[in-house]
Design a protein around this motif. Structure first.
Motif, mmCIF file in Angstrom:
data_model
loop_
_atom_site.group_PDB
_atom_site.id
_atom_site.type_symbol
_atom_site.label_atom_id
_atom_site.label_comp_id
_atom_site.label_asym_id
_atom_site.label_seq_id
_atom_site.Cartn_x
_atom_site.Cartn_y
_atom_site.Cartn_z
ATOM 1 N N ALA A 72 0.980 -1.222 0.562
ATOM 2 C CA ALA A 72 -0.071 -0.148 0.031
ATOM 3 C C ALA A 72 1.338 1.338 -0.197
ATOM 4 N N LYS A 73 2.043 1.292 1.033
ATOM 5 C CA LYS A 73 2.789 2.461 1.164
ATOM 6 C C LYS A 73 3.711 2.695 -1.066
ATOM 7 N N GLU A 74 4.211 1.671 -1.289
ATOM 8 C CA GLU A 74 4.696 1.612 -2.162
ATOM 9 C C GLU A 74 4.031 2.123 -3.552
ATOM 10 N N SER A 75 2.939 1.785 -3.348
ATOM 11 C CA SER A 75 1.393 1.603 -4.568
ATOM 12 C C SER A 75 1.268 3.726 -4.411
ATOM 13 N N LYS A 76 1.903 3.931 -3.568
ATOM 14 C CA LYS A 76 1.177 5.408 -3.262
ATOM 15 C C LYS A 76 2.470 6.041 -3.375
ATOM 16 N N ARG A 77 3.375 5.870 -3.607
ATOM 17 C CA ARG A 77 4.440 6.405 -3.993
ATOM 18 C C ARG A 77 4.663 6.765 -5.664
ATOM 19 N N VAL A 78 4.298 5.215 -6.228
ATOM 20 C CA VAL A 78 4.550 5.005 -7.899
ATOM 21 C C VAL A 78 3.687 6.100 -8.191
ATOM 22 N N VAL A 79 2.141 6.101 -7.496
ATOM 23 C CA VAL A 79 1.461 6.827 -8.442
ATOM 24 C C VAL A 79 1.792 8.516 -8.079
ATOM 25 N N ARG A 80 2.263 8.675 -7.111
ATOM 26 C CA ARG A 80 2.843 9.783 -7.081
ATOM 27 C C ARG A 80 4.059 10.388 -7.960
ATOM 28 N N GLU A 81 4.449 9.655 -7.773
ATOM 29 C CA GLU A 81 6.244 9.933 -8.378
ATOM 30 C C GLU A 81 5.922 9.340 -9.940
ATOM 31 N N TYR A 82 4.991 8.986 -11.035
ATOM 32 C CA TYR A 82 4.852 8.326 -11.997
ATOM 33 C C TYR A 82 4.961 8.915 -13.173
ATOM 34 N N ASP A 83 4.271 9.996 -12.539
ATOM 35 C CA ASP A 83 3.689 11.558 -14.128
ATOM 36 C C ASP A 83 5.353 11.923 -14.018
ATOM 37 N N SER A 84 6.404 11.463 -13.512
ATOM 38 C CA SER A 84 7.482 12.471 -13.819
ATOM 39 C C SER A 84 8.774 11.254 -14.237
ATOM 40 N N LEU A 85 9.701 11.396 -15.179
ATOM 41 C CA LEU A 85 10.780 10.671 -14.555
ATOM 42 C C LEU A 85 12.140 11.486 -14.340
ATOM 43 N N TYR A 86 11.655 12.637 -14.328
ATOM 44 C CA TYR A 86 12.398 13.738 -13.267
ATOM 45 C C TYR A 86 12.568 13.837 -11.619
ATOM 46 N N ARG A 87 11.515 13.330 -11.104
ATOM 47 C CA ARG A 87 11.606 13.590 -9.873
ATOM 48 C C ARG A 87 11.403 11.860 -9.092
ATOM 49 N N GLY A 88 11.661 11.873 -7.991
ATOM 50 C CA GLY A 88 11.324 10.268 -6.969
ATOM 51 C C GLY A 88 12.811 9.632 -6.346
ATOM 52 N N THR A 89 12.211 8.885 -5.972
ATOM 53 C CA THR A 89 12.960 8.682 -5.339
ATOM 54 C C THR A 89 13.462 6.619 -5.189
ATOM 55 N N LEU A 90 14.609 6.115 -5.331
ATOM 56 C CA LEU A 90 15.080 4.736 -6.430
ATOM 57 C C LEU A 90 15.197 4.462 -5.603
ATOM 58 N N HIS A 91 15.392 3.169 -4.440
ATOM 59 C CA HIS A 91 15.905 2.187 -3.257
ATOM 60 C C HIS A 91 16.284 1.420 -4.832
ATOM 61 N N ILE A 92 17.605 1.177 -4.431
ATOM 62 C CA ILE A 92 18.341 -0.083 -5.056
ATOM 63 C C ILE A 92 19.714 -1.182 -3.693
ATOM 64 N N GLY A 93 19.512 -1.886 -3.661
ATOM 65 C CA GLY A 93 20.064 -2.652 -2.837
ATOM 66 C C GLY A 93 21.356 -3.732 -3.612
ATOM 67 N N ALA A 94 22.435 -3.758 -3.281
ATOM 68 C CA ALA A 94 23.034 -4.679 -3.875
ATOM 69 C C ALA A 94 24.742 -5.125 -3.562
ATOM 70 N N SER A 95 24.492 -6.246 -3.761
ATOM 71 C CA SER A 95 26.015 -7.149 -2.665
ATOM 72 C C SER A 95 27.261 -6.675 -3.410
ATOM 73 N N TYR A 96 28.226 -6.872 -2.188
ATOM 74 C CA TYR A 96 29.576 -5.731 -2.853
ATOM 75 C C TYR A 96 30.074 -5.820 -3.448
ATOM 76 N N VAL A 97 30.544 -6.758 -4.182
ATOM 77 C CA VAL A 97 31.241 -6.921 -6.002
ATOM 78 C C VAL A 97 30.131 -5.800 -6.582
ATOM 79 N N PRO A 98 28.852 -5.867 -7.199
ATOM 80 C CA PRO A 98 28.535 -5.045 -7.857
ATOM 81 C C PRO A 98 28.002 -3.671 -7.291
#
Length: 299
Positions: A72-98
């Motif tokens: 539910a929290k994610e859906s609200k964020r996606v809807v708010r940010e979907y109207d633009s490629l030029y704002r919002g937050t991207l949460h990425i997780g990565a292991s050490y090597v990459p």
């Protein structure tokens, strides 16, 4: 709100605290709790020593409440940010090597194209990243791993990331094109930390050959392991991607690991239950392009 109350009761055990967090009055919390029990036709909450706890049925519901609240929290964020490629937050997780050897130039390229998008990167072991994806805590995972299957996780192989036996350029083992397992066991060995996927493969390899490494040093830092190996005495199993620059400089030497059957790759992983936003889709495009070039240039 009812499922939020379930999660918050489990976390705080006080209806007053739950009411303050949700910005409502305590009687309203009580009303929703009773209403939920009526809907489910089972007792979900119980009081003990002035605190409120979930019953066994409540604990069973909690498993789904956490996921549904996150969605539910994610859906609200996606809807708010979907109207633009030029704002919002991207949460990425990565292991050490990459995170260390693949992502920096990709993050730079993406940030130049979309300066209004804030990027948050969490660096954790591969199993932790997969768990964070399952819980919808991050948008995308990039992990170095053996082939895997995960519930609700979809993965895409970006490039290979084989493990190799690494030693200093002047080490005696460089005289052998394919050292025997017993030779490796007799040589001072730098072990990765116990949470590392490379350490798990190393332990499996040692058990597979019924060996005991006679002289070991254990380090949590891959860079510290490289520095130790560069000094000339120790060897280690290491990601090819993590050490290829030092090999290019002529400082390190790669040898095959005898009898190692597991292959490793860099994977892009996402939760199959969610619709990728335009930000994530564009980041994946940049990721594929950079990984393809890196795969061509890595020795």
């Amino acid at each position: 709100m009812k499922l939020q109350i379930v999660e918050l009761i489990d976390r705080h055990h006080h209806m007053t605290s739950v009411a303050e967090i949700l910005g409502i009055k305590q009687p309203t919390v009580t009303f929703h709790m009773k209403s939920l029990e009526q809907e489910m036709q089972v007792k979900l909450f119980e009081s003990r020593n002035g605190k409120t706890f979930l019953t066994e049925a409540g604990q069973a519901l909690l498993h789904y409440a956490v996921k549904m609240n996150a969605l539910a929290k994610e859906s609200k964020r996606v809807v708010r940010e979907y109207d633009s490629l030029y704002r919002g937050t991207l949460h990425i997780g990565a292991s050490y090597v990459p995170a260390t050897y693949l992502l920096p130039p990709i993050l730079q390229t993406f940030s130049r194209e979309f300066p209004g998008i804030r990027i948050s990167l969490s660096v954790k072991p591969s199993p932790v990243i997969q768990d964070m994806l399952s819980r919808h805590q991050i948008d995308l995972g990039i992990v170095s791993s053996e082939p895997f299957t995960g519930q609700n996780l979809a993965s895409e192989s970006l490039c290979s990331d084989d493990l190799v036996l690494v030693c200093a350029a002047g080490h005696p083992l460089t005289k052998s094109e394919s050292p025997e397992p017993e030779q490796i066991a007799r040589t001072p060995f730098a072990l990765h930390g116990p949470e590392s996927s490379t350490r798990k493969v190393t332990d499996q390899w040692v058990n597979q050959h019924s060996l005991r490494l006679r002289s070991t040093v254990e380090l949590d830092s891959l860079e510290a392991i490289k520095q130790l190996v560069l000094l000339g005495d120790h060897i280690s199993f290491m990601s090819r991607m993590a050490a290829w620059r030092e090999k290019e400089q002529g400082w390190l030497h790669f040898l095959p690991i005898p009898g190692l059957q597991a292959s490793r790759y860099i994977y892009s992983v996402h939760n199959a239950d969610r619709l990728p936003s335009v930000q994530i889709s564009r980041f994946q495009e940049v990721l594929r392009e950079a990984s393809s070039l890196l795969g061509q240039n890595t020795p």
